[in-house]
Design an enzyme around this catalytic site. Structure first.
Site, PDB file in Angstrom:
ATOM      1  N   ASN A  27       1.087  -1.642  -0.062  1.00 14.41           N
ATOM      2  CA  ASN A  27       0.208   0.119  -0.289  1.00 14.41           C
ATOM      3  C   ASN A  27       0.744   0.767   0.219  1.00 14.41           C
ATOM      4  O   ASN A  27       0.236   1.899  -0.398  1.00 14.41           O
ATOM      5  CB  ASN A  27      -0.553  -0.422   1.567  1.00 14.41           C
ATOM      6  CG  ASN A  27      -2.168  -1.355   0.883  1.00 14.41           C
ATOM      7  OD1 ASN A  27      -2.396  -1.655   0.079  1.00 14.41           O
ATOM      8  ND2 ASN A  27      -3.368  -1.097   2.310  1.00 14.41           N
ATOM      9  N   ARG A 403      -2.526 -10.384  -5.354  1.00 17.17           N
ATOM     10  CA  ARG A 403      -2.411  -8.905  -5.747  1.00 17.17           C
ATOM     11  C   ARG A 403      -1.451  -8.742  -4.548  1.00 17.17           C
ATOM     12  O   ARG A 403      -0.633  -7.618  -4.904  1.00 17.17           O
ATOM     13  CB  ARG A 403      -3.678  -8.724  -5.073  1.00 17.17           C
ATOM     14  CG  ARG A 403      -5.096  -8.891  -6.125  1.00 17.17           C
ATOM     15  CD  ARG A 403      -5.773  -8.345  -5.998  1.00 17.17           C
ATOM     16  NE  ARG A 403      -6.131  -7.040  -6.361  1.00 17.17           N
ATOM     17  CZ  ARG A 403      -7.087  -6.204  -6.356  1.00 17.17           C
ATOM     18  NH1 ARG A 403      -7.842  -6.628  -6.296  1.00 17.17           N
ATOM     19  NH2 ARG A 403      -6.753  -4.982  -6.002  1.00 17.17           N
TER      20      ARG A 403
HETATM   21  C1  UD1 Z   1      -6.584   1.625   1.465  1.00 22.08           C
HETATM   22  C2  UD1 Z   1      -5.612  -0.024   1.411  1.00 22.08           C
HETATM   23  C3  UD1 Z   1      -7.049  -1.033   2.152  1.00 22.08           C
HETATM   24  C4  UD1 Z   1      -6.971  -1.024   3.994  1.00 22.08           C
HETATM   25  C5  UD1 Z   1      -7.607   0.785   4.032  1.00 22.08           C
HETATM   26  C6  UD1 Z   1      -7.986   0.543   5.621  1.00 22.08           C
HETATM   27  C7  UD1 Z   1      -4.607   1.120  -0.481  1.00 22.08           C
HETATM   28  C8  UD1 Z   1      -4.627   0.337  -1.693  1.00 22.08           C
HETATM   29  N1  UD1 Z   1      -5.481   0.077   0.181  1.00 22.08           N
HETATM   30  O1  UD1 Z   1      -8.166   1.419   1.453  1.00 22.08           O
HETATM   31  O2  UD1 Z   1      -5.763  -2.417   1.982  1.00 22.08           O
HETATM   32  O3  UD1 Z   1      -8.210  -1.951   3.786  1.00 22.08           O
HETATM   33  O4  UD1 Z   1      -6.901   1.702   3.098  1.00 22.08           O
HETATM   34  O5  UD1 Z   1      -6.834   0.478   5.930  1.00 22.08           O
HETATM   35  O6  UD1 Z   1      -3.575   1.082   0.441  1.00 22.08           O
HETATM   36  N2  UD1 Z   1     -14.335   5.965   2.779  1.00 22.08           N
HETATM   37  C9  UD1 Z   1     -15.669   7.288   2.244  1.00 22.08           C
HETATM   38  N3  UD1 Z   1     -14.744   7.562   1.776  1.00 22.08           N
HETATM   39  C10 UD1 Z   1     -14.189   7.864   0.800  1.00 22.08           C
HETATM   40  C11 UD1 Z   1     -12.939   6.939   1.090  1.00 22.08           C
HETATM   41  C12 UD1 Z   1     -13.353   6.177   2.218  1.00 22.08           C
HETATM   42  O7  UD1 Z   1     -16.706   7.240   2.814  1.00 22.08           O
HETATM   43  O8  UD1 Z   1     -14.340   8.894  -0.319  1.00 22.08           O
HETATM   44  C13 UD1 Z   1     -15.020   5.053   3.987  1.00 22.08           C
HETATM   45  C14 UD1 Z   1     -14.240   3.740   3.123  1.00 22.08           C
HETATM   46  O9  UD1 Z   1     -15.898   2.945   2.449  1.00 22.08           O
HETATM   47  C15 UD1 Z   1     -13.953   2.948   4.482  1.00 22.08           C
HETATM   48  C16 UD1 Z   1     -13.513   3.870   5.310  1.00 22.08           C
HETATM   49  O10 UD1 Z   1     -13.836   5.241   4.146  1.00 22.08           O
HETATM   50  O11 UD1 Z   1     -15.593   2.720   5.689  1.00 22.08           O
HETATM   51  C17 UD1 Z   1     -11.934   3.656   4.734  1.00 22.08           C
HETATM   52  O12 UD1 Z   1     -10.874   3.969   4.058  1.00 22.08           O
HETATM   53  P1  UD1 Z   1     -10.236   3.909   2.816  1.00 22.08           P
HETATM   54  O13 UD1 Z   1      -9.345   4.368   4.689  1.00 22.08           O
HETATM   55  O14 UD1 Z   1     -10.266   5.124   2.203  1.00 22.08           O
HETATM   56  O15 UD1 Z   1      -9.257   2.476   2.838  1.00 22.08           O
HETATM   57  P2  UD1 Z   1      -8.947   2.696   1.213  1.00 22.08           P
HETATM   58  O16 UD1 Z   1      -7.735   4.021   1.102  1.00 22.08           O
HETATM   59  O17 UD1 Z   1     -10.135   2.298   0.071  1.00 22.08           O
END
Ligand code: UD1
Length: 448
Positions: A27, A403
């Site tokens: 990540n 992956r």
């Molecule tokens: C990243 C990691 C993933 C990990 C996750 C949480 C990468 C490529 N992936 O995913 O492996 O499981 O962090 O540690 O680094 N959310 C919103 N709106 C947004 C963005 C996020 O509501 O615009 C919510 C998501 O639905 C979730 C929470 O925020 O409930 C956390 O998500 P996020 O930390 O953004 O995860 P990812 O970046 O997708």
């Protein structure tokens, strides 16, 4: 031999013993590889994990005009000079990885224009990108979703801003940091995520000449600079790969030295495994995990860092399934992260999902079964369970596992685990035969 027919074939019951070296953090790598195109100079990145997600992102970067040259399997030299302004980022693979969204922040910062196919990734919930978009808009960009499922973010001028994230988001924090690095003025990201890979991406950007302070706390301050320059950088170790091998050791009552880690990043995992009865000894850049096979139940709730990582939830649940009692695992980050439960049930696990919690009643032993990986970490959980089970298991859809885990079967085999990679049905039969002929000592039996 298509990816679709690939399987892991695993015979459980061997204690894992020896040493395993952990790869660079997937990540962190995804954020850093995207950031690398923000300068026209050459950037050398070491410790890039050789997993399909990083290879897919590198292909996408190459497709928009960057040069990508491998010095060795884990070292890549990227030059973003040839990246064409206005070039859409879209190919057959990029939609499959979630981290393609980092190219929005990187290209918006560099060219004030990004056109990127909307992200895919593991199907573990809704995973919106509204916070990313809100951040870009605060910096002065307009965004629009265009037909075919791409996002265009563009601006005449970008300007530093105060951005509060309603939800703690790893992706939004990194993406806004990327764009803000080349945005004139001061940007503040409040309620930022604090994961080790946020700090790693910030350190990398700073090595390229960015000015980012506070990464690793919940307020990150970015002072935009005019240009970024070339750099050499080595990516931090992957805490989740490390945690997966730690869990696997505990599942098999083994004794393994997990090398090339930052023990501080593993604290939540180490303390949970200790609570379950394992011994975890920390050294400077390694941890030793020892377990005698008797596992205690526990309670666990996933939370943003430094809380327990959602990316380790499934692997711990797999071992709680053979603990002596009832455990409760609560998922508070993603709503669709219990898809491994029905697969573990094939091995005899007793897990009931109620809302965002799994109630796990430990059974004496798992028995081998044919299973399907539904996502990356769910797949890792099935591997762990299969290594602790009686008999032979097969796991398909291992493209998800690939992956994020480099040479998974080889690393497990080097610890004595009986795990083979099979390309098609014929090699599955061959692998089963080969594994069945291996001797497993009586005292090798794991758990209880
Ligand atoms: C990243 C990691 C993933 C990990 C996750 C949480 C990468 C490529 N992936 O995913 O492996 O499981 O962090 O540690 O680094 N959310 C919103 N709106 C947004 C963005 C996020 O509501 O615009 C919510 C998501 O639905 C979730 C929470 O925020 O409930 C956390 O998500 P996020 O930390 O953004 O995860 P990812 O970046 O997708």
């Amino acid at each position: 031999m298509g990816q679709e027919t690939e399987k892991y074939v695993i015979r459980g019951g061997k204690r894992l013993e020896g040493e395993v070296v952990i790869a660079g953090a997937k990540n962190a790598a995804l954020g850093i590889l995207a950031a690398a195109v923000m300068t026209d100079d050459k950037v050398t990145i070491e410790n890039v994990p050789n997993v399909s997600d990083t290879r897919t992102l590198l292909k996408a970067i190459e497709n928009i005009g960057a040069s990508v040259e491998f010095k060795d399997e884990h070292t890549v030299v990227i030059c973003g000079k040839g990246v064409r302004e206005g070039q859409p980022v879209d190919d057959e693979y990029i939609r499959k990885i979630r981290a393609s969204y980092y190219l929005i922040g990187a290209l918006l910062g560099k060219h004030k224009y990004a056109n990127v196919a909307l992200p895919g990734g593991c199907d573990i919930g809704a995973r919106p990108i509204d916070l990313h978009i809100k951040g870009f808009e605060k910096l002065g960009a307009t965004t629009q979703i265009v037909s075919g499922g791409s996002i265009i973010a563009q601006a005449k001028e970008l300007k530093g801003a105060h951005i509060y994230l309603d939800t703690v988001s790893v992706g939004a924090t990194i993406n806004i940091m990327l764009a803000a690095s080349l945005t004139p003025g001061k940007t503040t990201i409040e309620n930022a995520a604090k994961e080790p890979h946020i700090v790693d991406v910030a350190n990398f950007l700073n090595t390229m000449g960015a000015s980012i302070r506070g990464a690793g706390t919940d307020v990150i301050r970015v002072r935009g600079v005019e240009k970024l320059h070339g750099a050499e950088y080595s990516i931090i170790p992957d805490q989740i790969e490390a945690g997966t091998f730690m869990a696997m050791t505990v599942a098999t009552g083994g004794n393994v030295l997990v090398r090339n880690v930052i023990p501080k990043h593993l604290e939540a995992i180490s303390s949970k495994l200790s609570e379950m009865g394992a011994h975890v000894i920390e050294y400077d850049d390694s941890v030793r995990v020892m377990a005698d096979g008797k596992l205690k139940p526990t309670q666990l709730k996933t939370l943003p860092y430094p809380g327990f990582p959602t990316d380790m939830q499934a692997q711990i649940a797999a071992i709680l399934g053979i603990a002596d009692g009832t455990s409760v695992v609560t998922e508070s980050i993603f709503e669709n992260r219990f898809r491994y439960v029905s697969e573990l049930a094939r091995m005899g696990a007793k897990i009931r999902v109620e809302g965002n919690s799994a109630i796990i009643t430990g059974v004496d032993k798992y028995t081998g079964a044919n299973m399907t990986a539904s996502d990356l970490r769910a797949g890792a959980a099935l591997v762990i369970a299969a290594l602790a089970a009686d008999g032979i298991s097969t796991i398909d859809s291992i493209k998800y596992i690939k992956r994020g885990y480099e040479e998974f079967d080889k690393k497990v085999s080097s610890l004595g685990g009986l795990m083979l990679h099979a390309e098609d049905e014929r090699s599955v039969m061959k692998a089963k035969f080969e594994l069945a002929s291996k001797k497993i000592d009586d005292d090798d039996i794991s758990t209880k």
